[in-house]
Design a protein around this motif. Structure first.
Motif, short mmCIF file in Angstrom:
data_model
loop_
_atom_site.label_atom_id
_atom_site.label_comp_id
_atom_site.label_asym_id
_atom_site.label_seq_id
_atom_site.Cartn_x
_atom_site.Cartn_y
_atom_site.Cartn_z
N ALA A 665 0.84 -1.20 0.00
CA ALA A 665 0.00 0.00 0.00
C ALA A 665 0.87 1.25 0.00
O ALA A 665 0.56 2.25 -0.66
N ALA A 666 2.01 1.20 0.72
CA ALA A 666 2.91 2.36 0.82
C ALA A 666 3.51 2.69 -0.54
O ALA A 666 3.63 3.86 -0.92
N GLU A 667 3.90 1.64 -1.29
CA GLU A 667 4.44 1.88 -2.64
C GLU A 667 3.39 2.57 -3.50
O GLU A 667 3.67 3.51 -4.24
N ASP A 668 2.15 2.09 -3.37
CA ASP A 668 1.06 2.62 -4.17
C ASP A 668 0.79 4.08 -3.84
O ASP A 668 0.38 4.86 -4.69
N GLU A 669 1.00 4.46 -2.57
CA GLU A 669 0.70 5.82 -2.12
C GLU A 669 1.95 6.70 -2.05
O GLU A 669 1.88 7.81 -1.54
N SER A 670 3.12 6.17 -2.51
CA SER A 670 4.41 6.88 -2.40
C SER A 670 4.61 7.39 -0.98
O SER A 670 4.82 8.58 -0.73
N CYS A 671 4.51 6.48 -0.05
CA CYS A 671 4.55 6.85 1.37
C CYS A 671 5.67 6.05 2.03
O CYS A 671 5.98 4.93 1.61
N HIS A 672 6.32 6.61 3.06
CA HIS A 672 7.44 5.91 3.70
C HIS A 672 6.92 5.07 4.86
O HIS A 672 6.89 5.50 6.00
N ALA A 673 6.49 3.87 4.58
CA ALA A 673 6.08 2.96 5.66
C ALA A 673 6.66 1.59 5.33
O ALA A 673 6.37 1.02 4.28
N GLU A 674 7.49 1.10 6.23
CA GLU A 674 8.15 -0.19 5.99
C GLU A 674 7.34 -1.36 6.55
O GLU A 674 7.38 -2.44 6.03
N CYS A 675 6.65 -1.09 7.67
CA CYS A 675 5.90 -2.19 8.30
C CYS A 675 4.57 -1.67 8.87
O CYS A 675 4.37 -0.47 8.99
N PHE A 676 3.70 -2.61 9.21
CA PHE A 676 2.35 -2.31 9.68
C PHE A 676 2.39 -1.35 10.87
O PHE A 676 1.60 -0.41 10.96
N SER A 677 3.33 -1.56 11.80
CA SER A 677 3.36 -0.73 13.01
C SER A 677 3.81 0.71 12.74
O SER A 677 3.73 1.56 13.62
N ASP A 678 4.26 1.02 11.50
CA ASP A 678 4.54 2.42 11.14
C ASP A 678 3.22 3.19 10.96
O ASP A 678 3.19 4.41 11.07
N VAL A 679 2.15 2.46 10.64
CA VAL A 679 0.85 3.11 10.38
C VAL A 679 -0.06 2.96 11.61
O VAL A 679 -0.71 3.90 12.03
N ILE A 680 -0.11 1.73 12.17
CA ILE A 680 -0.96 1.45 13.35
C ILE A 680 -0.06 0.83 14.41
O ILE A 680 0.56 -0.20 14.16
N ARG A 681 0.02 1.48 15.59
CA ARG A 681 0.91 0.98 16.65
C ARG A 681 0.54 -0.45 17.04
O ARG A 681 -0.62 -0.73 17.34
N PHE A 682 1.54 -1.34 17.05
CA PHE A 682 1.23 -2.76 17.26
C PHE A 682 2.53 -3.50 17.59
O PHE A 682 3.54 -3.33 16.93
N ASP A 683 2.49 -4.30 18.68
CA ASP A 683 3.65 -5.10 19.07
C ASP A 683 3.24 -6.57 19.00
O ASP A 683 2.39 -7.02 19.77
N VAL A 684 3.84 -7.31 18.06
CA VAL A 684 3.39 -8.67 17.80
C VAL A 684 3.54 -9.59 19.02
O VAL A 684 2.78 -10.55 19.19
N GLU A 685 4.46 -9.27 19.91
CA GLU A 685 4.67 -10.11 21.10
C GLU A 685 3.54 -9.92 22.12
O GLU A 685 3.08 -10.86 22.75
#
Length: 770
Positions: A665-685
């Motif tokens: 989605a980030a590529e599509d929007e020319s946006c700098h987001a590498e992972c899900f937690s860059d957009v929505i705070r989230f800790d997989v552990e």
């Protein structure tokens, strides 16, 4: 049991009803007759049964399995009444459990953990429980059956004995050793006119039929499962000969017992007011009620919403003149809406809400909800069955070649049934929605309506009072897929007037229809969101939960605002542009919240993944609104939640899937987001929770699984941990946030119309090629 009864005696009507509803959900017996500890006057707590529905499956005369769901106070079923004379060596309650569900103590008995020999408050109490069949070969009974259990010696509780032996289809009595001239023997003689089974606890003989056609069974030294099998056969034998039924509501006709609904003036007045409203709906066709009684939320409101979206999402070739035309059309729609008559039904609702005190008002709303559910349930379940039949037919047709015409006509018919279902859903939320539209139309033309006895500015106060009393308020109208911002802002202003500008923590929940969201919220916060697989509501609802004293020390706010979504990917609501609607709804509730619970049934992320991709992409595009979302994933119905290695692997897979879709989605929007937690705070552990199955066994007789509730507690701790790190927002900020977020969503058209980011990207590539 003494503790349970002590709490019951000290509770008010609402707490009693809540206690009994929860006991019923946990498959425990419920108090039917409760003697006053001081006067011994018998109370029949009918009000406490009013929220309980039971579902069961049985075979009809054509050997087809049919499903039934009924409010329990209305259900007509055979009833078996158990009682004892004198002191007996066997446990009556334990024997009853073996008839209903041998894996669960429906009735508390002397051999249960925590039981004691002495009784303080249980003598003379009668409890009731229902056996509900599942339509399979191993059902203990083929129909729903009520079982009543009198605690203590029947000789000392004659009133209970007299009422229930008369109402029972079969009476079962446990007896000690008797002499011929014993007074108990005389009482047994008088009971012989009705089907009777005598269980002798001090004799050892198998089942015998008496001259009068009754049965006697010896219990001493015998295997309990043999005794209960003989007893079950005898009861079934009586059922096959007689068709007598018992209905809970009919118990209130007996003159020498008190009925809680008649004793409580507030409850009685609330019921009378609700009955007066229901009398206006007599002999009306359910699918046409909304159109005639609630005109403000119908076609005009839907047209206004479409025009408003058009205004915010202009086509390339539209000019200022086109915009001005849309504006004038919208104000004409509002004028027409304002000129619509308010139905007598809604006028009466507003009048009742303005003329009662706080308790009467809550009783009135609860009664109205009970009556509306009762009024719509038969028609709705018939429509749902019709929908299911049509759906099965379409599935069969899809497997056959060259029958497109038939398939198309069946699909058109399915959409028509879906629209009927939509029209037939009629509840408290629709009445409040109508009041919201009356308010919006009055405030846009800036004048009161002729048939409104109160000034329109007093309407938001009614909705605010309902929220403070614990009722949910519709935040997004799911039929029109629109947030009535003027109305919602006015209700929040009234909340500020009544409570002060309190700080709230917004918790929202996202999940596919029927994935256990509402059950989870009800268990976690004791809320009353509608829980039913056949619920046809859609939209977002918000409910205020007051933070208790001891928690306030940890948290920086006064209330938790819970936002629940209804109808995501709902099968019976398919047919319209549902994907578009679902994407908007999901983005709105996730953007609004400080924390979103993402609820997934099982381990399969597929259905939620498409929605999440759109939410992430929409957040990237709506960078003007300051969003600060975080989320927790909840996987429900996991069979093996103890396998640590499996869970570690599942977490890793989830992280990879989320990151991959975010990157795309980030590529599509020319946006700098590498992972899900860059957009929505989230800790997989920490932020992935695995829930055990809700039922311990197979419904409808299975009790809830205690592990599920332990998982709920863990999740609640996690929510409170997130909340303690947040400052929440004030109610004023919440109103502004709803406005800004909705404005941003209205301006966003492109991304919502796709199933997921892959499709939107493919469309863009095609467009640029072209």
């Amino acid at each position: 049991m003494d503790v349970q009864m002590a709490v019951f005696h000290c509770a008010d009507g609402f707490l009693k009803q809540l206690m009994v509803t929860k006991l019923s959900q946990c498959q425990y017996a419920l108090p039917l007759f409760v003697p006053d500890p001081f006067t011994r006057q018998i109370l029949f707590p009918l009000w406490t049964f009013r929220q309980i529905n039971k579902s069961w499956k049985m075979k009809n005369s054509n050997n087809e399995i049919i499903s039934q769901t009924q409010p329990i106070y209305k259900a007509k079923t055979p009833m078996v009444f158990f009682f004892r004379f004198g002191s007996v060596s066997s446990s009556k309650s334990q024997l009853m459990n073996s008839l209903i569900n041998e894996k669960h103590n429906t009735f508390f008995h002397r051999n249960c953990p925590g039981s004691s020999r002495t009784r303080v408050l249980m003598n003379g109490v009668v409890e009731i429980a229902w056996f509900c069949p599942s339509g399979t070969y191993d059902d203990k009974f083929s129909d729903c059956v009520a079982f009543c259990n009198l605690h203590g010696d029947a000789g000392a509780n004659e009133k209970q004995l007299q009422i229930l032996t008369e109402m029972a289809s079969v009476n079962v009595v446990l007896l000690p050793l008797l002499d011929r001239d014993d007074c108990i023997a005389a009482k047994i003689q008088s009971l012989c006119k009705k089907p009777l089974i005598c269980l002798f606890t001090e004799n050892e003989f198998p089942i015998q039929k008496t001259k009068r056609g009754n049965f006697k069974i010896g219990m001493k030294g015998r295997n309990q499962s043999d005794v209960s099998e003989e007893l079950r056969r005898a009861i079934k034998d009586f059922f096959s000969e007689s068709s007598s039924t018992f209905r809970l509501e009919d118990v209130s006709k007996h003159s020498d017992i008190r009925v809680d609904e008649e004793d409580d003036d507030d409850c009685r007045r609330g019921r009378e007011a609700a009955q007066q409203m229901m009398s206006l709906l007599k002999n009306k066709d359910l699918t046409e009620i909304k159109e005639s009684f609630l005109p403000h939320q119908g076609k005009l409101w839907h047209q206004w919403c479409q025009k408003n979206k058009k205004l915010h999402r202009p086509q390339r070739d539209e000019t200022e003149i086109d915009f001005s035309r849309v504006h004038s059309t919208m104000s004409n729609i509002r004028k027409n809406q304002h000129e619509s008559d308010i139905s007598e039904f809604v006028v009466l609702f507003i009048k009742e809400m303005n003329s009662y005190g706080e308790l009467e008002k809550i009783f009135f709303l609860k009664w109205l909800r009970i009556f509306l559910d009762e009024y719509t349930s038969a028609d709705l379940s018939a429509l749902i069955n019709k929908y299911d039949d049509k759906w099965s037919k379409i599935l069969k047709l899809k497997g056959i070649r060259d029958n497109y015409e038939q398939l198309n006509s069946e699909q058109t018919e399915l959409e028509r049934i879906s629209e009927e279902l939509q029209a037939a859903a009629f509840g408290l939320e629709h009445i409040v929605r109508e009041i919201g539209q009356i308010y919006e139309s009055c405030s846009s033309v800036k004048k009161n309506k002729k048939d409104l006895q109160f000034h329109f500015s007093s309407l938001p106060s009614l909705a605010a009072e309902m929220m403070i009393s614990g009722f949910p308020l519709e935040l997004m109208d799911g039929d029109a897929v629109h947030v009535p911002v003027i109305w919602i802002s006015a209700v929040i202003d009234q909340l500020i007037l009544k409570l002060g500008d309190q700080r709230v923590f917004v918790l929202s929940i996202l999940g596919i229809q029927s994935s256990g969201k509402s059950t989870m919220l009800n268990a976690m916060f004791g809320l009353q969101f509608a829980v039913s697989a056949g619920r046809c509501t859609r939209g977002a609802f918000m409910q205020l939960v007051k933070v208790s004293g001891e928690l306030k020390a940890q948290l920086n706010f006064d209330y938790i605002l819970v936002v629940d979504t209804e109808g995501l990917r709902a099968l019976e609501l398919a047919g319209r542009s549902t994907r578009h609607h679902d994407n908007e709804l999901a983005t709105f509730v996730a953007g609004l919240a400080n924390l979103t619970l993402i609820n997934i049934f099982g381990e399969n992320l597929a259905e939620m993944q498409d929605i999440l991709q759109i939410v992430v992409q929409a957040f990237m595009r709506m960078n003007k609104v300051r969003l600060n979302p975080s989320c927790v994933f909840v996987h429900q119905n996991i069979s093996d939640i103890t396998a640590e290695d499996k869970i570690t692997m599942a977490r890793r897979q989830l992280q990879e899937t989320l990151d991959k879709m975010t990157k795309f989605a980030a590529e599509d929007e020319s946006c700098h987001a590498e992972c899900f937690s860059d957009v929505i705070r989230f800790d997989v552990e920490k932020d992935v929770k695995y829930f055990a199955q809700f039922w311990e066994g197979s419904p409808p007789m299975a009790p809830p699984n205690p592990r599920y509730y332990e998982n709920i507690q863990e999740l609640k701790k996690s929510v409170i941990f997130h909340a303690s790190k947040s400052h929440g927002m004030t109610l004023t900020h919440l109103a502004d946030h709803i406005k800004d977020l909705w404005e941003a969503l209205l301006n966003e058209q492109f991304v919502f119309s796709f199933g997921n980011s892959l499709k939107s990207s493919a469309y863009r590539k095609l467009e640029s090629e072209y």
